[in-house]
Design an enzyme around this catalytic site. Structure first.
Site, PDB file in Angstrom:
ATOM      1  N   TYR A 146       3.881   9.243 -11.301  1.00  0.00           N
ATOM      2  CA  TYR A 146       2.917   8.563 -10.421  1.00  0.00           C
ATOM      3  C   TYR A 146       2.063   7.610 -11.248  1.00  0.00           C
ATOM      4  CZ  TYR A 146      -0.996   7.938  -7.139  1.00  0.00           C
ATOM      5  OH  TYR A 146      -1.959   7.402  -6.318  1.00  0.00           O
ATOM      6  N   ALA A 147       1.492   8.120 -12.345  1.00  0.00           N
ATOM      7  CA  ALA A 147       0.619   7.293 -13.196  1.00  0.00           C
ATOM      8  C   ALA A 147       1.390   6.123 -13.786  1.00  0.00           C
ATOM      9  CB  ALA A 147       0.010   8.149 -14.301  1.00  0.00           C
TER      10      ALA A 147
ATOM     11  N   LYS B 127       1.815   3.487 -11.130  1.00  0.00           N
ATOM     12  CA  LYS B 127       0.556   2.822 -10.768  1.00  0.00           C
ATOM     13  C   LYS B 127       0.046   1.931 -11.900  1.00  0.00           C
ATOM     14  CE  LYS B 127       0.113   4.446  -6.593  1.00  0.00           C
ATOM     15  NZ  LYS B 127       0.214   3.543  -5.443  1.00  0.00           N
TER      16      LYS B 127
ATOM     17  N   ILE C 233      -9.617   9.709  -2.559  1.00  0.00           N
ATOM     18  CA  ILE C 233      -9.905   9.256  -1.202  1.00  0.00           C
ATOM     19  C   ILE C 233      -9.378  10.316  -0.246  1.00  0.00           C
ATOM     20  CG2 ILE C 233      -9.528   7.387   0.486  1.00  0.00           C
ATOM     21  CD1 ILE C 233     -10.927   6.472  -2.142  1.00  0.00           C
TER      22      ILE C 233
ATOM     23  N   ASN D 214       0.794  -1.221   0.000  1.00  0.00           N
ATOM     24  CA  ASN D 214       0.000   0.000   0.000  1.00  0.00           C
ATOM     25  C   ASN D 214       0.833   1.281   0.000  1.00  0.00           C
ATOM     26  OD1 ASN D 214      -2.360   1.852   0.835  1.00  0.00           O
ATOM     27  ND2 ASN D 214      -0.966   2.000   2.583  1.00  0.00           N
TER      28      ASN D 214
HETATM   29  N1  NAD Z   1      -5.664   9.135  -1.255  1.00  0.00           N
HETATM   30  C1  NAD Z   1      -6.004   8.961  -2.534  1.00  0.00           C
HETATM   31  O1  NAD Z   1      -6.811   9.736  -3.081  1.00  0.00           O
HETATM   32  C2  NAD Z   1      -5.411   7.807  -3.323  1.00  0.00           C
HETATM   33  C3  NAD Z   1      -5.942   7.571  -4.592  1.00  0.00           C
HETATM   34  C4  NAD Z   1      -5.421   6.523  -5.343  1.00  0.00           C
HETATM   35  C5  NAD Z   1      -4.397   5.734  -4.838  1.00  0.00           C
HETATM   36  N2  NAD Z   1      -3.895   5.987  -3.600  1.00  0.00           N
HETATM   37  C6  NAD Z   1      -2.801   5.140  -3.128  1.00  0.00           C
HETATM   38  O2  NAD Z   1      -3.114   4.594  -1.867  1.00  0.00           O
HETATM   39  C7  NAD Z   1      -1.913   4.348  -1.124  1.00  0.00           C
HETATM   40  C8  NAD Z   1      -2.038   4.953   0.250  1.00  0.00           C
HETATM   41  O3  NAD Z   1      -2.280   6.326   0.094  1.00  0.00           O
HETATM   42  P1  NAD Z   1      -2.851   7.277   1.250  1.00  0.00           P
HETATM   43  O4  NAD Z   1      -3.808   8.195   0.589  1.00  0.00           O
HETATM   44  O5  NAD Z   1      -3.276   6.496   2.430  1.00  0.00           O
HETATM   45  O6  NAD Z   1      -1.514   8.116   1.538  1.00  0.00           O
HETATM   46  P2  NAD Z   1      -0.863   8.659   2.890  1.00  0.00           P
HETATM   47  O7  NAD Z   1       0.177   9.631   2.428  1.00  0.00           O
HETATM   48  O8  NAD Z   1      -1.905   9.117   3.843  1.00  0.00           O
HETATM   49  O9  NAD Z   1      -0.163   7.343   3.466  1.00  0.00           O
HETATM   50  C9  NAD Z   1       0.928   6.742   2.814  1.00  0.00           C
HETATM   51  C10 NAD Z   1       1.796   6.057   3.870  1.00  0.00           C
HETATM   52  O10 NAD Z   1       2.914   5.475   3.184  1.00  0.00           O
HETATM   53  C11 NAD Z   1       4.073   5.744   3.949  1.00  0.00           C
HETATM   54  N3  NAD Z   1       5.243   5.767   3.091  1.00  0.00           N
HETATM   55  C12 NAD Z   1       5.473   6.561   2.011  1.00  0.00           C
HETATM   56  N4  NAD Z   1       6.707   6.354   1.540  1.00  0.00           N
HETATM   57  C13 NAD Z   1       7.267   5.397   2.322  1.00  0.00           C
HETATM   58  C14 NAD Z   1       8.535   4.752   2.333  1.00  0.00           C
HETATM   59  N5  NAD Z   1       9.489   5.050   1.436  1.00  0.00           N
HETATM   60  N6  NAD Z   1       8.779   3.824   3.283  1.00  0.00           N
HETATM   61  C15 NAD Z   1       7.825   3.496   4.213  1.00  0.00           C
HETATM   62  N7  NAD Z   1       6.618   4.085   4.254  1.00  0.00           N
HETATM   63  C16 NAD Z   1       6.344   5.028   3.312  1.00  0.00           C
HETATM   64  C17 NAD Z   1       3.830   7.114   4.577  1.00  0.00           C
HETATM   65  O11 NAD Z   1       4.653   7.338   5.720  1.00  0.00           O
HETATM   66  C18 NAD Z   1       2.346   7.035   4.902  1.00  0.00           C
HETATM   67  O12 NAD Z   1       2.119   6.547   6.217  1.00  0.00           O
HETATM   68  C19 NAD Z   1      -0.770   4.951  -1.967  1.00  0.00           C
HETATM   69  O13 NAD Z   1      -0.123   3.937  -2.680  1.00  0.00           O
HETATM   70  C20 NAD Z   1      -1.499   5.892  -2.910  1.00  0.00           C
HETATM   71  O14 NAD Z   1      -0.821   6.119  -4.124  1.00  0.00           O
HETATM   72  C21 NAD Z   1      -4.376   6.999  -2.810  1.00  0.00           C
END
Ligand code: NAD
Length: 254
Positions: free
Chosen positions: A150-151, A154, A183, A86
C-alpha cells in the site's frame, strides 16, 4: 468559472462519494466510476443535483476502463477538464507476509490504474483548465509498520504527480496529490474498530480532537482542481489534522 467536467474514480462511497457531492455543489458535471453499482446509485441519488452525474460501473483495472470513462464524458458532456484518481484498496501487510499476487493487486489498483486513467484523459485536457488530483496517503510519505505494498503504491503516486507536473505544466495542465491522514470511511472503519495497534499508530497521535472526514478530503480536492489553485502544481496537500508533522502523544491518564 465556467462549468467543468470531471471523472472521479472510486466514487461510490467514502472520499470518492464526498468528492462527487462537493463538486456537484459547484455545478461540476461528473462521470462517477466504481465497481460497486448499488453504492454508485446511492451516491448519485444523494447528491444535490443528480442530473449532473453519469454513472459508469467498472473495475478500473480492466483494460478498457479508462477509455470507457473518457467516452462517457465526451458523449454526455462534450469534454473533460478534471480527473480525480481516488479508487484504492488498503489494509496491506509487511513484506514478509505479502505474496506476489497481493503485491500486484495493490500496484494494479492503486498505481497502474491511476497512470492509465491519466494517460487516457490527457489528450482531452485544455491549457489553463485541465487538472488532475491523485489520492495518495500519509503512508506514502512516512514509513509505517505493516503496509508495504500500500505504502509503495501511494509513494509512487507522489512521484507520478511530480513527474506529470513537469511534463504537462508547459501545456497548462496542473497535476497535484492529496495525502489524507486517517479518515473515517469503510476503508479505515473496520481497522479502527478491530485493530488496537492501528488506532495507536494513526488515531491516538492525531493532535486534533476528531479524526478526518471524507468531506475534509473532498474540500482539498475541490481546491486543487479549481481556479483557486491555478498556480499550484506538483504539490502534495497533506490533510491529516497535524499527524505527520507533530510528535503528539495523548496526555497520560491517572
Ligand atoms: N480512509 C482513509 O483513512 C484513507 C487514508 C489515506 C488515503 N486514503 C485513500 O483514499 C482513497 C479512497 O479511500 P476511502 O477511504 O474512501 O475508501 P473506500 O473503501 O470507502 O472507497 C474506495 C472505493 O474505491 C472503489 N474501488 C476499489 N477498487 C476498485 C476497482 N478495482 N475498480 C473500481 N472501483 C474500485 C470501491 O468500490 C470503493 O467505492 C483510496 O485511494 C485510499 O487509499 C484513504
Amino acid at each position: 468559472m465556467s462549468t467543468r467536467v470531471a471523472i472521479v474514480t472510486g466514487a461510490a462511497q467514502g472520499i470518492g462519494r464526498a468528492t462527487v457531492h462537493r463538486l456537484v455543489q459547484e455545478g461540476v458535471r461528473i462521470v462517477a466510476s466504481d465497481v460497486n453499482e448499488p453504492n454508485l446509485q446511492e451516491c448519485r441519488a444523494s447528491c444535490a443535483d443528480p442530473t449532473l452525474v453519469r454513472l459508469i460501473t467498472q473495475d478500473i483495472t480492466n483494460a478498457t476502463a479508462p477509455a470507457d470513462a473518457v467516452r462517457m464524458a465526451l458523449d454526455a458532456f462534450g469534454g473533460i477538464d478534471w480527473l480525480v484518481n481516488n479508487a484504492g484498496i488498503g489494509n496491506a501487510k509487511p513484506v514478509h507476509e505479502t505474496d506476489d499476487m497481493e503485491w500486484d493487486r495493490y500496484l494494479d489498483v492503486n498505481l497502474r490504474s491511476a497512470f492509465r486513467f491519466a494517460r487516457a484523459v490527457l489528450p482531452h485536457l485544455q491549457a489553463g483548465r485541465g487538472a488532475m488530483v491523485h489520492v495518495s496517503s500519509i503512508f506514502g510519505i512516512l514509513g509505517n509498520p505493516r503496509s508495504a505494498p500500500y505504502a509503495a503504491s501511494k509513494a509512487a503516486l507522489l512521484g507520478l504527480t511530480r513527474q506529470m507536473a513537469a511534463d504537462y505544466g508547459p501545456r497548462g495542465i496542473r497535476v497535484n496529490a492529496v495525502a489524507p491522514g486517517v479518515i473515517e470511511t469503510a476503508l479505515s472503519e473496520v481497522r479502527l474498530r478491530t485493530d488496537a495497534y492501528y488506532r495507536k499508530l494513526v488515531a491516538d497521535p492525531t493532535p486534533f480532537p476528531r479524526l478526518g472526514k471524507a468531506q475534509d478530503i473532498a474540500n482539498a480536492i475541490w481546491f486543487l482542481c479549481s481556479d483557486q489553485a491555478s498556480f499550484v502544481s506538483g504539490h502534495t496537500l497533506v490533510v491529516d489534522g497535524g499527524w505527520s508533522v507533530t510528535n503528539y502523544v495523548p496526555p497520560m491518564t491517572e
